[in-house]
Design a protein around this motif. Sequence first.
Motif, PDB file in Angstrom:
ATOM      1  N   ASN A 186      -7.930  -7.397   3.076  1.00 46.33           N
ATOM      2  CA  ASN A 186      -8.681  -6.351   2.401  1.00 46.33           C
ATOM      3  C   ASN A 186      -7.930  -5.032   2.573  1.00 46.33           C
ATOM      4  OD1 ASN A 186     -10.477  -4.263   1.768  1.00 46.33           O
ATOM      5  ND2 ASN A 186     -12.257  -5.439   2.417  1.00 46.33           N
ATOM      6  N   TYR A 187      -7.306  -4.550   1.503  1.00 47.79           N
ATOM      7  CA  TYR A 187      -6.464  -3.357   1.621  1.00 47.79           C
ATOM      8  C   TYR A 187      -7.264  -2.103   1.939  1.00 47.79           C
ATOM      9  CZ  TYR A 187      -7.459  -3.040  -3.425  1.00 47.79           C
ATOM     10  OH  TYR A 187      -8.069  -3.006  -4.650  1.00 47.79           O
ATOM     11  N   ALA A 188      -8.528  -2.057   1.569  1.00 44.66           N
ATOM     12  CA  ALA A 188      -9.363  -0.907   1.937  1.00 44.66           C
ATOM     13  C   ALA A 188      -9.552  -0.862   3.456  1.00 44.66           C
ATOM     14  CB  ALA A 188     -10.709  -0.972   1.229  1.00 44.66           C
ATOM     15  N   GLU A 189      -9.690  -2.019   4.059  1.00 38.19           N
ATOM     16  CA  GLU A 189      -9.815  -2.108   5.513  1.00 38.19           C
ATOM     17  C   GLU A 189      -8.504  -1.706   6.191  1.00 38.19           C
ATOM     18  OE1 GLU A 189      -9.936  -5.927   8.170  1.00 38.19           O
ATOM     19  OE2 GLU A 189     -11.934  -5.599   7.309  1.00 38.19           O
ATOM     20  N   MET A 204      -0.031   6.287   1.051  1.00 38.03           N
ATOM     21  CA  MET A 204      -1.307   6.663   1.655  1.00 38.03           C
ATOM     22  C   MET A 204      -1.116   8.036   2.304  1.00 38.03           C
ATOM     23  SD  MET A 204      -2.554   3.077   3.397  1.00 38.03           S
ATOM     24  CE  MET A 204      -0.988   2.711   4.181  1.00 38.03           C
ATOM     25  N   LEU A 235       0.888  -1.162   0.000  1.00 31.88           N
ATOM     26  CA  LEU A 235       0.000   0.000   0.000  1.00 31.88           C
ATOM     27  C   LEU A 235       0.923   1.207   0.000  1.00 31.88           C
ATOM     28  CD1 LEU A 235      -1.463  -2.374   1.730  1.00 31.88           C
ATOM     29  CD2 LEU A 235      -3.125  -0.590   2.157  1.00 31.88           C
ATOM     30  N   TYR A 243      -6.278   0.345   4.995  1.00 30.72           N
ATOM     31  CA  TYR A 243      -6.207   1.800   4.846  1.00 30.72           C
ATOM     32  C   TYR A 243      -6.993   2.499   5.962  1.00 30.72           C
ATOM     33  CZ  TYR A 243      -7.034   6.472   3.070  1.00 30.72           C
ATOM     34  OH  TYR A 243      -7.130   7.846   2.961  1.00 30.72           O
ATOM     35  N   GLU A 244      -8.203   2.046   6.214  1.00 26.53           N
ATOM     36  CA  GLU A 244      -9.042   2.671   7.246  1.00 26.53           C
ATOM     37  C   GLU A 244      -8.433   2.518   8.630  1.00 26.53           C
ATOM     38  OE1 GLU A 244     -11.549   4.755   6.917  1.00 26.53           O
ATOM     39  OE2 GLU A 244     -11.398   4.561   4.745  1.00 26.53           O
TER      40      GLU A 244
END
Length: 122
Positions: free
Chosen positions: A52-55, A9, A6, A57-58
């Motif tokens: 889950n890369y979106a998770e 960010m 990732l 990130y959050e």
Amino acid sequence: MDKMQLSRMQFYGYHGVFPEENKLGQRFYVDLVLSLDLSEAGRTDDLDKTVNYAEVYERVKKIVEGRTFRLIEALAENIASDVLHQYTNVNDVTVRVIKPHPPFDIHFDGVAIEINRKRASL
């Protein structure tokens, strides 16, 4: 070992030793490299077999924007610890925190620290 990256960010945080940094805040960049076995996710096309890369990130956003650290080393350590505790399939994580505009009267494009933490060290 397979890798998930990732990159770059962007977050706004209030980290630093100087009072102005804690009051005004600034932009921070975070790069992560997660080492894990991605073969089953690749074979099955199943999100539950990967991270889950979106998770992720959050979770990183919550750490960077939700708390104040004096040192970016402490910020990176908290991110690494969170990732390893949350995702048991991650064997190790490399965290790079970049502070692009430190408040010094010197001229360079920022400061970065990079740490690597392994599951075995927990």
